[in-house]
Enzyme design. Structure first.
Site, mmCIF file in Angstrom:
data_model
loop_
_atom_site.group_PDB
_atom_site.id
_atom_site.type_symbol
_atom_site.label_atom_id
_atom_site.label_comp_id
_atom_site.label_asym_id
_atom_site.label_seq_id
_atom_site.Cartn_x
_atom_site.Cartn_y
_atom_site.Cartn_z
ATOM 1 N N GLU A 75 12.739 -5.735 7.239
ATOM 2 C CA GLU A 75 12.799 -6.778 6.209
ATOM 3 C C GLU A 75 14.132 -6.788 5.480
ATOM 4 O OE1 GLU A 75 9.929 -6.732 2.941
ATOM 5 O OE2 GLU A 75 10.582 -8.753 2.418
ATOM 6 N N ASP A 91 8.400 -3.077 7.492
ATOM 7 C CA ASP A 91 8.496 -3.569 6.115
ATOM 8 C C ASP A 91 8.457 -2.330 5.213
ATOM 9 O OD1 ASP A 91 8.376 -4.737 3.653
ATOM 10 O OD2 ASP A 91 6.882 -6.246 4.213
ATOM 11 N N ILE A 93 8.592 -1.921 1.972
ATOM 12 C CA ILE A 93 7.579 -2.090 0.904
ATOM 13 C C ILE A 93 7.037 -3.510 1.043
ATOM 14 C CG2 ILE A 93 7.007 -2.060 -1.546
ATOM 15 C CD1 ILE A 93 9.424 -0.378 -2.131
ATOM 16 N N ASP A 94 5.828 -3.642 1.526
ATOM 17 C CA ASP A 94 5.165 -4.945 1.474
ATOM 18 C C ASP A 94 4.422 -4.979 0.142
ATOM 19 O OD1 ASP A 94 4.339 -7.472 2.381
ATOM 20 O OD2 ASP A 94 2.372 -6.632 2.870
ATOM 21 N N THR A 96 6.432 -5.973 -2.789
ATOM 22 C CA THR A 96 7.504 -5.493 -3.674
ATOM 23 C C THR A 96 7.269 -5.915 -5.131
ATOM 24 O OG1 THR A 96 9.071 -5.507 -1.847
ATOM 25 C CG2 THR A 96 10.016 -5.524 -4.043
ATOM 26 N N ASP A 218 5.572 -8.511 7.806
ATOM 27 C CA ASP A 218 4.422 -8.471 6.888
ATOM 28 C C ASP A 218 3.111 -8.238 7.645
ATOM 29 O OD1 ASP A 218 5.910 -9.196 4.534
ATOM 30 O OD2 ASP A 218 5.865 -11.292 5.177
#
Ligand code: IPD
Length: 271
Positions: A75, A91, A93-94, A96, A218
């Protein structure tokens, strides 16, 4: 190892879990410290923190050690052309926005594709200490407990998760659709991280999930986890999930929701 030299999906799952857990530890520690330096990307609602960048760097570095030559798509900009047929979709941190506001519900997501197909994935949510994992042909599990989705309720009594992308035009479309969907279901949840929403479908926290315009990182790992738990994850037309649309639920409810979304005016995201 398969005859082509590519590791088995099960071995790739183990690697995904190992690197996702390591990154989740870093993210969890940061969540208990001072608020991180935060910037924006495509819009004022599209946040990125120094921790997203550090977690992505950690994952890319670890994968480089464990699986030299593999491709990576991340990402926060990681883009490595591989030579092995394996590509990692990550990802760091999905969710954020949850992370920045110190809300629960953010996760590290790591998926392995072989020749373009997702064959293994891990989603690690440190806020509830949950490790979701799956590989093609195997079971999905949460903290090593196998997930098997129960028969779904009818749409009228389904708890449905969804999300809203950062682009204002898309948000307008998503708001219109959710206003039409809300009276037709038990309730709607917007928890703020698509990967954990999809894992929520796999483990029964939600009956269904849909969203327009997600990015591959995601949903790559979590869509496989739903499928391995016995659910269906498709686009609006019933094909593989895409960045245009993701619809997930147990068989029976999935088709009803997918058709209802189209009838209520859902349309694939324009490029
Ligand atoms: C976002 C989350 C959110 C979804 C957005 C995504 P990020 O990802 O998954 O739930 O509704 O569309 O962009 O930016 O937190 O990785």
């Amino acid at each position: 190892m398969t005859s082509t030299g590519v590791p088995t999906p099960k071995a790739l799952e183990a690697t995904a879990v190992a690197v996702a857990c390591e990154a989740a530890e870093l993210v969890a520690e940061a969540a208990n410290s001072e608020r991180p330096a935060t910037g924006t990307k495509s819009s004022a609602n599209d946040l990125v923190t120094e921790v997203d960048l550090a977690a992505e760097a950690l994952i890319v570095g670890r994968l480089g050690e464990l699986r030299p030559g593999d491709g990576v798509l991340g990402e926060e900009g990681a883009a490595i052309e591989g030579t092995t047929g394996v590509r990692w979709v990550i990802d760091p941190i999905d969710g954020t926005t949850n992370f920045v506001y110190r809300l629960p519900g953010f996760a590290v997501s790591v998926a392995a594709e072989v020749d373009g197909e997702v064959v293994a994935g891990a989603v690690v949510d440190p806020t509830v200490e949950a490790v979701f994992r799956a590989h093609l042909g195997g079971p999905a599990s949460r903290n090593d407990v196998t997930l098997e989705m129960a028969p779904p309720p009818p749409l009228e009594t389904a708890l449905v998760g969804t999300g809203f992308g950062p682009d204002p035009e898309r948000r307008r479309r998503q708001a219109h659709l959710v206003a039409r969907m809300l009276p037709e279901v038990r309730d709607i949840r917007r928890r703020g991280a698509a990967a954990t929403d999809l894992c929520g479908v796999a483990c029964g926290e939600l009956d269904a999930f849909y969203e327009e315009g997600l990015n591959r990182w995601d949903f790559a790992a979590a869509a496989l986890i739903v499928r391995c738990a016995g659910g269906l994850t498709t686009d609006l037309a019933g094909g593989n999930p895409t960045p245009e649309y993701v619809v997930a639920a147990a068989p029976g409810l999935h088709e009803v929701l997918r058709l209802r979304l189209s009838a209520l005016g859902a349309a694939p995201a324009p490029d």
